[in-house]
Write a protein that holds these residues in place. Structure first.
Motif, mmCIF file in Angstrom:
data_model
loop_
_atom_site.group_PDB
_atom_site.id
_atom_site.type_symbol
_atom_site.label_atom_id
_atom_site.label_comp_id
_atom_site.label_asym_id
_atom_site.label_seq_id
_atom_site.Cartn_x
_atom_site.Cartn_y
_atom_site.Cartn_z
ATOM 1 N N ILE A 1 0.840 -1.203 0.000
ATOM 2 C CA ILE A 1 0.000 0.000 0.000
ATOM 3 C C ILE A 1 0.875 1.252 0.000
ATOM 4 N N PHE B 1 -2.835 6.575 0.482
ATOM 5 C CA PHE B 1 -3.819 6.225 1.512
ATOM 6 C C PHE B 1 -4.248 7.466 2.280
ATOM 7 N N TYR C 1 -6.202 9.990 0.111
ATOM 8 C CA TYR C 1 -7.557 9.517 -0.194
ATOM 9 C C TYR C 1 -8.523 9.852 0.951
ATOM 10 N N CYS D 1 -8.627 0.204 8.208
ATOM 11 C CA CYS D 1 -8.755 0.610 6.805
ATOM 12 C C CYS D 1 -7.568 0.120 5.986
ATOM 13 N N TRP E 1 -7.701 -2.306 2.681
ATOM 14 C CA TRP E 1 -7.013 -2.052 1.406
ATOM 15 C C TRP E 1 -6.125 -3.234 1.048
ATOM 16 N N ARG F 1 -8.198 -5.992 -0.379
ATOM 17 C CA ARG F 1 -8.642 -5.665 -1.731
ATOM 18 C C ARG F 1 -7.517 -5.868 -2.748
ATOM 19 N N ASN F 2 -6.302 -5.499 -2.339
ATOM 20 C CA ASN F 2 -5.156 -5.692 -3.237
ATOM 21 C C ASN F 2 -4.933 -7.168 -3.527
#
Length: 251
Positions: A184, A189, A192, A212, A216, A219-220
């Motif tokens: 990440i 981050f 955003y 959070c 992430w 999701r990656n």
């Protein structure tokens, strides 16, 4: 400053938890007098670090603190409202010990003493203080410790209220990402969520930025997994073109 003669409340703590219970209360008093002087915050982080310094499990410490609040060693109203540990006796001893100081400031919201006129150096501050909306069930934390759950944490309704959310710096996010060994981009981050006002889905304020980061991260991983699927299909096509019997066997 501790009274040489301790009342029945302390004796009950020692009777219930043994010397470790007495030691925890004494160390809490040392923390109070050694830092703010008349109170100490009791947050998730404080409870965790304090239990580590006592070399006791978080559940055991939470149970002892809960018993101390129940028996009036610490004021239950201020604990439930502000997440702090204090009492009339603590505040009185603190002011008596500070009589030679030119000025002693006490937050009005935390003040339990009805009469401070005898202490001419007391300045009562009216600054706003954080009102906690979440406390923890100390008994639940104790049961979790006894059942030998590996990850001990103060849960909702347990011994310490949560602190107000503070957005992390890029360096903090970078350090956490390096700790988790993920890919990440810390700057991306922070940018955003700063642009979004540090809120998540449906406009809910973020309470834990590390959660959070982990989202992430997942999701990656999911994106990489989806990208890998076409490669398998491409491989199958290549095998089919070179091995005519492959398709028949597969059927």
């Amino acid at each position: 400053p501790l009274d040489v003669h301790l009342d029945e409340k302390f004796e009950l703590i020692e009777a219930e938890f043994g010397l470790k219970g007495f030691a925890v209360i004494v160390k809490l008093f040392q923390r109070i007098y050694g830092q703010q002087g008349y109170y100490c915050e009791w947050t998730n982080e404080v409870a965790l670090m304090f239990s580590k310094s006592c070399m006791l499990g978080l559940g055991a410490v939470s149970e002892i603190v809960g018993a101390a609040i129940k028996r009036g060693i610490f004021d239950s109203t201020l604990y439930e409202k502000y997440g702090i540990l204090t009492s009339v006796g603590i505040q009185k001893r603190y002011l008596e010990a500070c009589t030679r100081r030119k000025e002693v400031t006490i937050k009005k919201a935390y003040l339990l003493l009805c009469n401070t006129q005898n202490f001419k150096n007391v300045n009562i501050s009216s600054e706003n203080v954080y009102i906690s909306s979440e406390n923890a069930d100390i008994s639940k934390q104790s049961k979790r410790e006894k059942s030998k759950v590996k990850e001990s944490k103060v849960i909702e309704g347990a011994s310490a209220p949560r602190t107000r959310f503070t957005p992390p710096s890029v360096d903090e996010v970078k350090a956490y990402c390096e700790e988790r060994n993920n890919a990440i981009d810390p700057q991306r981050f922070v940018d955003y969520y700063t642009a979004n006002g540090w809120v998540q889905g449906k406009g809910k304020p973020i309470k834990d930025w590390k959660a959070c980061v982990r989202t992430w991260e997942q999701r990656n991983k999911s994106s990489k997994s989806e990208e890998a699927e076409p490669a398998n299909s491409e491989y199958e096509q290549m095998v089919q073109s070179y091995v005519p019997s492959y398709k028949k066997k597969k059927r």
